[in-house]
Scaffold this active site. Structure first.
Site, short mmCIF file in Angstrom:
data_model
loop_
_atom_site.label_atom_id
_atom_site.label_comp_id
_atom_site.label_asym_id
_atom_site.label_seq_id
_atom_site.Cartn_x
_atom_site.Cartn_y
_atom_site.Cartn_z
N TYR A 296 0.62 -1.02 -0.24
CA TYR A 296 0.04 -0.11 -0.23
C TYR A 296 1.19 1.26 -0.18
O TYR A 296 1.52 1.43 1.17
CB TYR A 296 -0.89 0.11 1.56
CG TYR A 296 -2.22 -1.21 1.38
CD1 TYR A 296 -2.26 -1.56 -0.30
CD2 TYR A 296 -2.87 -1.10 2.41
CE1 TYR A 296 -3.72 -2.87 -0.08
CE2 TYR A 296 -3.66 -1.71 2.73
CZ TYR A 296 -4.18 -2.46 1.58
OH TYR A 296 -5.72 -3.81 1.11
N TYR B 265 -23.52 3.99 -1.67
CA TYR B 265 -24.93 3.77 -0.94
C TYR B 265 -25.30 5.25 -0.44
O TYR B 265 -25.90 5.08 -0.09
CB TYR B 265 -25.24 2.65 -0.01
CG TYR B 265 -24.32 1.43 -0.61
CD1 TYR B 265 -24.83 0.63 -0.93
CD2 TYR B 265 -23.34 1.24 0.11
CE1 TYR B 265 -24.66 -0.90 -1.07
CE2 TYR B 265 -22.67 -0.03 -1.24
CZ TYR B 265 -23.44 -1.18 -1.17
OH TYR B 265 -23.08 -2.61 -1.65
N1 NAP Z 1 -7.17 -7.47 0.64
C1 NAP Z 1 -7.40 -7.27 -0.89
O1 NAP Z 1 -7.67 -7.05 -1.53
C2 NAP Z 1 -8.03 -5.42 -0.39
C3 NAP Z 1 -8.87 -4.49 -1.46
C4 NAP Z 1 -9.31 -3.62 -1.47
C5 NAP Z 1 -9.14 -3.07 -0.21
N2 NAP Z 1 -8.60 -3.45 1.18
C6 NAP Z 1 -8.89 -2.43 1.92
O2 NAP Z 1 -9.75 -2.21 2.55
C7 NAP Z 1 -9.76 -1.11 3.16
C8 NAP Z 1 -11.41 -0.12 2.84
O3 NAP Z 1 -11.33 -1.00 0.69
P1 NAP Z 1 -12.24 0.82 -0.23
O4 NAP Z 1 -10.67 2.54 0.14
O5 NAP Z 1 -11.74 0.42 -1.54
O6 NAP Z 1 -13.24 0.94 0.97
P2 NAP Z 1 -14.76 1.21 0.19
O7 NAP Z 1 -15.66 1.02 0.95
O8 NAP Z 1 -15.19 0.41 -1.62
O9 NAP Z 1 -14.76 2.78 -0.12
C9 NAP Z 1 -13.79 3.63 0.56
C10 NAP Z 1 -14.02 5.45 -0.14
O10 NAP Z 1 -15.67 5.00 -0.03
C11 NAP Z 1 -15.73 6.60 -0.05
N3 NAP Z 1 -17.03 6.74 1.24
C12 NAP Z 1 -16.14 5.76 3.38
N4 NAP Z 1 -17.30 6.63 3.65
C13 NAP Z 1 -17.97 7.14 3.50
C14 NAP Z 1 -19.26 7.98 3.48
N5 NAP Z 1 -19.44 7.51 5.36
N6 NAP Z 1 -19.86 8.51 3.00
C15 NAP Z 1 -20.00 8.70 1.79
N7 NAP Z 1 -18.57 8.27 1.20
C16 NAP Z 1 -17.70 7.55 1.83
C17 NAP Z 1 -14.44 7.18 0.52
O11 NAP Z 1 -14.27 7.88 -1.22
P3 NAP Z 1 -13.67 9.21 -1.48
O12 NAP Z 1 -12.12 8.81 -1.08
O13 NAP Z 1 -13.87 8.98 -3.16
O14 NAP Z 1 -14.67 10.54 -1.20
C18 NAP Z 1 -13.98 6.31 0.68
O15 NAP Z 1 -12.74 6.62 -0.04
C19 NAP Z 1 -9.16 -0.79 2.50
O16 NAP Z 1 -8.64 0.56 2.89
C20 NAP Z 1 -8.25 -1.49 2.56
O17 NAP Z 1 -7.65 -1.37 4.15
C21 NAP Z 1 -8.27 -4.81 0.99
#
Ligand code: NAP
Length: 318
Positions: A53, A228
């Site tokens: 990351y 959502y």
């Molecule tokens: N194992 C794996 O292969 C893998 C893959 C991906 C992720 N991960 C882990 O999962 C975590 C989360 O992944 P993701 O970033 O893809 O998650 P996500 O839930 O799909 O997206 C997070 C994004 O959603 C928006 N958001 C979050 N809370 C919100 C709210 N209350 N209201 C409005 N918008 C909101 C923000 O977007 P904006 O920044 O655009 O405002 C935030 O950056 C990562 O940090 C990582 O630790 C693991």
């Protein structure tokens, strides 16, 4: 924040895990620290990072998330309060995509150094490696557990049958099994023909395997980018299906009933499901994090679950 059991580890963890994928890169260091402080002050103790990351972000060839967490824990002197998860297996820089024992051992040493710690609470295989025999990978993880450098192991992006095979091999050989699983999982289900390349969305079969074997699921990308509850975030293309349009109506109904956001409804659905999952939430602002933490206070009742789970399925998970 009331803790929940984590898979077969025998431990309890915070019900929402803080994803730190973009900390120190797309999310600037100051905001990243504010997010860590806010989460910690709210009682959150479960952090998720990875060795890679976020080396794919333009201008960031080196890992930034692990060193930032290491510095923050040292500054706050709170390493022993934190349940720290990191991952190994994907390629970055000159490190190949591999779960070869040598790669695992080398990368764990680098993660320990970057995290400024001498143990990792939970080490995930970040991706399956079909070129290295599972027995060799499981034995390498087991050696790390025996050495005390790693306390528990988990799997991410595995097919259900590969997970089952890995844990059967571990059981037969007296090795440490995977105790929890981090899949791509949310309320909406992807179109069945969608291609996530190396990411593995949960399937009916992998979910059943996890539920029946007490392997807690830790859904990543649980909010699908926040779609959502935000007019500016559309449903990701691979999730645009008739079933999901109906599901979005159900989310909106439940959100209105509780006077909360759609993102909060989905986090509540994930954490109150039986058995509960532990979402790995990503946030880029403190306001988003506060909203996501407040989802722990949303109490879904039977009527909500009937509404959310009552959508006629067209082939995916209900
Ligand atoms: N194992 C794996 O292969 C893998 C893959 C991906 C992720 N991960 C882990 O999962 C975590 C989360 O992944 P993701 O970033 O893809 O998650 P996500 O839930 O799909 O997206 C997070 C994004 O959603 C928006 N958001 C979050 N809370 C919100 C709210 N209350 N209201 C409005 N918008 C909101 C923000 O977007 P904006 O920044 O655009 O405002 C935030 O950056 C990562 O940090 C990582 O630790 C693991």
């Amino acid at each position: 924040m009331e803790e929940v059991p984590l898979g077969t580890t025998g431990e309890t963890v915070s019900p929402l895990c803080l994803g730190t994928m973009y900390f120190g890169s797309r999310t600037d260091p100051e905001t990243s620290r504010a997010l860590l402080d806010t989460y910690y002050e709210a009682g959150g103790r479960f952090l998720d990072t990875a060795n890679i990351y976020a080396t794919w972000v333009e201008g960031y060839d080196e890992p930034e998330s692990e060193p930032l967490l290491g510095e923050w824990m040292t500054e706050r002197d709170n390493r022993d309060d934190i349940f720290l998860a990191t991952k190994v297996g994907f390629e970055y820089g000159d490190v190949p995509k591999s779960l070869d024992p040598d790669v695992i051992e080398r990368e764990v040493e680098k993660s320990l150094d970057r995290l400024d710690t001498d143990y990792i609470d939970l080490l995930y295989a970040h991706v399956d490696d079909r070129d290295t025999p599972l027995a060799e990978t499981m034995a390498a993880f087991d050696r790390l557990v025996e050495s005390g450098k790693v306390r528990h192991i988990g799997a991410s992006n595995y097919y259900g049958w590969r997970l089952a095979r890995a844990n059967t091999i571990a059981e037969e050989r007296g090795l440490t099994p995977f105790s929890c699983v981090q899949p791509r999982f949310s309320y909406l289900t992807p179109h069945r023909n969608s291609d996530f390349e190396r990411q593995r969305p949960a399937t009916d079969e992998s979910v059943t395997y996890c539920d029946d074997n007490d392997l807690t699921m830790l859904p990543y990308s649980p909010l699908l980018g926040g779609c959502y509850g935000r007019a500016d975030k559309r449903i990701p293309e691979r999730y645009v299906t008739t079933e999901n349009r109906l599901k979005m109506d159900a989310v909106a109904d439940v959100a209105e009933r509780h006077d909360v956001s759609g993102n909060q409804v989905v986090l509540a659905w994930l954490t109150q499901r039986d058995p509960p999952t532990v979402p790995v939430v990503g946030c880029s602002t403190v306001e988003q994090l506060e909203e996501n933490l407040a989802a722990l206070d949303v109490d879904l009742d039977e009527r909500d679950f009937e509404r959310l789970d009552g959508i006629e399925t067209l082939g995916g998970l209900h």
